[in-house]
Design an enzyme around this catalytic site. Structure first.
Site, mmCIF file in Angstrom:
data_model
loop_
_atom_site.group_PDB
_atom_site.id
_atom_site.type_symbol
_atom_site.label_atom_id
_atom_site.label_comp_id
_atom_site.label_asym_id
_atom_site.label_seq_id
_atom_site.Cartn_x
_atom_site.Cartn_y
_atom_site.Cartn_z
ATOM 1 N N ASP A 411 0.807 -1.219 0.000
ATOM 2 C CA ASP A 411 0.000 0.000 0.000
ATOM 3 C C ASP A 411 0.847 1.279 0.000
ATOM 4 O OD1 ASP A 411 -2.388 1.361 -0.023
ATOM 5 O OD2 ASP A 411 -2.960 0.858 2.029
ATOM 6 N N GLU A 414 2.643 7.285 -2.070
ATOM 7 C CA GLU A 414 2.415 8.568 -2.734
ATOM 8 C C GLU A 414 2.792 9.767 -1.851
ATOM 9 O OE1 GLU A 414 -0.946 5.569 -3.369
ATOM 10 O OE2 GLU A 414 -0.045 6.590 -1.647
ATOM 11 N N ASP A 481 -8.429 3.011 -3.202
ATOM 12 C CA ASP A 481 -9.554 3.094 -2.271
ATOM 13 C C ASP A 481 -10.730 3.835 -2.890
ATOM 14 O OD1 ASP A 481 -7.829 1.845 -0.562
ATOM 15 O OD2 ASP A 481 -7.303 3.662 0.537
#
Length: 691
Positions: A411, A414, A481
């Site tokens: 995950d 960024e 998400d």
């Protein structure tokens, strides 16, 4: 200067560069195609949640380059240097059949070479061509008429211009724009059968708003720009993916039914535990390929938030004897996956070690940079430090692979702050877009070093963020998400769009959370949304739910009808495994993605490039022989779609269609899915209705 593939003409102060018969650059004194820039990016991180940005890219100065000449004699017919205004050279080279343009500022006069920190270049365009790519797109596929900023960040939870967007912006800057994405990439593909890729991780803007040119801006002098022209759309993707790298094939186990994204621990007496949920799924005849338990490390509660515990060892409290449970699942033919990310929580033992050894990104004061995430903060691994790589790969091998994990969600990535201090001294404004690639690479290297990157026991991790190079490391991408909604731009429709768009930047294996993961306070996943998301996911490479720490709303066993619906489509997905395996093999050999834009096989039909009706971008080819048009609007029982000219068979009724616009019944359990009558998988695909 002319060769069979490359022709460069400079006459009367005019430059024309032609590659494989296509005019790429055309410069005149009145319309220069290249400019040197001095840029001053003003990028503001949201103080409450650092992965939301407000971007102002200020161009302080432009130097249009009017005059061009060829260096005489050229090094060779395939290696030519063009000099612009005596201050920039553009080296044009043919490498492996592709054109590489390498810009070099030569610094005349005085300090000019250090003043220019950006480049603008305009490629000649056709008025009718469609443009795809620029990374993962959630709102639009055909980017013609749009300007696309390229910067990795959280996309935002409300990307339309509604009251909810402005509330989200005011709260944590989370409103988002149509172009915000986890996975930007400076690559575009044209329906005129060429691609352009800029080799740079700096912030960039690709502007496709003009009829006769595509204007690209990059906040550095890029290492090179790679272009190829081919005779067909599949050939373009073959060349592009050969250059960028293709994902390693998914193992068979990944295709053999549904991945249950469930949480809750291993307490057999708790009806919300993983064990109890698996038992209910088995009793409902769900075909289970894997269990994905993102809470395998435990949970932490903060003000208004419950988060996974970012300390990458299994929780002795929540998952006691996890290795033994995984062995039990393996004996039943079921895999077990977990979760990791590039952060460490400060109350975990791994944080203290990383801090003391200098493995964390630092702030200006030289301390670990605590990145704000609404109600808590956490530091991020510094992947510019070689020591971090060796250390973290050891953690993966010992505590993840060593515990028996068959994969994990990989995950984030960024979040590199624009004012970070990095071990390497690298500019964080450039490293920001590069970090997702390195994050995938460190995971991939650990798996390879453990000998688990090949064969049927290959580990599968899946990433949401990326850029050029990610396909060499991450075997699977997911759409991130998405919101639990039917709203366009941020829910089920956005996930469909994103999966299609990824095929234009080299990603062939992608998927999404079934019916989203994130919700606004007034939202919960509905039964209708979950059932439609299930139908879509069954016709993607990987079918996976996301229980979101047990607060998702409707899920696979919320009632008996939903459980039976989910079980049916888990069997459909498992039945499709031989067909999906062939599509994955085709991607590995040719670069054609498993989920394909329809024009890739029907190039003569301009309908697929049309921007209206918007429903066209929510249908796709799955492999060569299936067309899928998921229902992406609520309380819908029919779906209008466009079939290319061919003989198509409707999966559920067996009715044949010759092509064109059709409207079909689409009740729950019968999403619009068709297969080609000429398919070598005709018998298999015809059996789906009985799965």
């Amino acid at each position: 200067m002319s060769t069979p593939d490359l022709c460069i003409k400079v006459e009367a102060r005019k430059l024309q560069l032609v590659f494989k018969g296509r005019i790429l650059l055309e410069c005149t004194p009145d319309a220069p195609c290249i400019e040197l820039l001095h840029v001053d990016p003003d990028f503001h991180m949201n103080p409450k949640y650092v992965s939301y940005y407000k971007l102002k890219n200020k161009v302080k100065c432009r130097l249009p380059l009017h005059d061009a000449r060829l260096v005489d004699p050229p090094a060779s017919g395939d290696d030519v240097t063009i000099v612009f205004d005596e201050c920039m050279q553009l080296h044009a080279r043919i490498v492996n059949g592709r054109l590489e343009l390498v810009p070099e500022v030569v610094g005349q006069p005085g300090e000019r070479a250090t003043a220019w920190n950006g480049l603008a270049i305009a490629f000649k365009a056709d008025a009718t061509e469609a443009i795809y790519g620029c990374g993962e797109q959630f709102s639009f596929l055909n980017l013609r008429g749009r300007r696309v900023p390229l910067w990795t960040q959280e996309p935002g939870i409300v990307k339309n211009h509604s009251i909810a967007k402005y509330i989200a912006d005011a709260a944590i800057g989370a409103g988002g724009e149509w172009w915000t994405t986890y996975y930007p990439q400076p690559t575009f593909v044209s329906s005129a059968n060429y691609f352009v890729h800029v080799e740079s991780y700096a912030y960039a803007e690709f502007d496709f708003r003009e009829k006769h040119r595509h204007a690209l801006l990059v906040n550095e002098i890029p290492k090179k720009i790679v272009v190829d022209v081919q005779g067909s759309a599949p050939a373009v993707l073959a060349s592009l993916t050969s250059f960028l790298g293709r994902q390693r094939p998914l193992p068979d186990w990944a295709l053999n039914g549904a991945w249950l994204g469930i949480v809750g621990g291993l307490d057999k007496t708790d009806p919300t535990s993983v064990v109890a949920k698996v038992d209910r799924a088995r009793a409902g005849n769900v075909k289970i390929a894997a269990i994905w338990a993102e809470d395998w490390t435990g949970l932490r509660s903060f003000k208004a938030q419950t988060r996974l515990f970012w300390n990458w060892k299994y929780s002795q409290e929540r998952y006691p004897n996890l290795p033994d449970y995984i062995k039990q699942l393996h004996a039943e033919g079921i895999k077990f996956l977990g979760y990791n990310n590039c952060f460490l929580m400060t109350d975990g033992d791994l944080y203290a070690e990383a801090r003391d050894r200098g493995f964390l990104i630092k702030n200006a004061a030289g301390e670990p940079y605590q990145l704000a995430m609404y109600s808590f903060s956490a530091p991020m691994l510094d992947l510019t430090n070689p020591g971090t790589w060796a250390w973290f790969k050891g953690i993966i091998k010992e505590h993840m692979i060593g515990a028996g994990l068959d994969g994990w969600m990989c995950d984030f990535a960024e979040y590199v702050p624009v004012d970070a201090v990095l071990h390497s001294g690298q500019d964080p404004l450039v490293h920001h877009n590069e970090y997702p690639v390195l994050w995938a690479k460190v995971n991939a290297e650990a798996i390879a070093e453990a000998g688990r990157d090949k064969g049927e026991e290959a580990i599968v991790f899946f990433s949401r963020s990326g850029n050029a190079g990610t396909t060499r490391h991450s075997p699977l991408i997911w759409s991130g998400d998405q919101i639990m909604t039917f709203a366009l731009d941020m829910g089920l429709a956005a996930a469909i769009c994103s999966c299609i768009s990824m095929g234009f930047v080299g990603v062939g294996q992608t998927h999404c959370d079934i019916a989203g993961e994130f919700r606004l306070p007034w939202q919960k996943r509905t039964k209708d949304l979950f059932m439609r998301g299930t139908e879509h996911a069954a016709f993607t490479p990987v079918m996976r739910t996301h229980d979101a720490k047990g607060t998702s709303g409707w899920t696979l066993d919320s009632d008996e009808e939903t459980l039976q619906h989910f079980a049916k489509f888990s069997r459909v997905h498992a039945t499709l495994a031989p067909y999906l395996k062939q599509a994955i093999k085709e991607y590995a050999e040719t670069g054609l993605p498993v989920i394909r834009h329809c024009y890739l096989h029907y190039e003569d039909d301009p309908t697929f490039h049309a921007k209206k009706p918007r429903s066209l971008q929510y249908q796709y080819l799955l492999g060569r022989d299936m067309l899928v048009a998921p229902v992406y609007t609520k309380e819908t029982t029919t779906r209008k779609l466009y079939l290319p000219k061919d003989t198509w068979v409707h999966v559920w009724s067996g009715k044949e269609y010759a092509g064109g616009w059709v409207e079909v019944a689409a009740p729950h359990g019968e999403p619009p899915v068709f297969y080609r009558k000429a398919s070598p998988f005709f018998k298999l695909l015809g059996s789906l209705k009985d799965a």
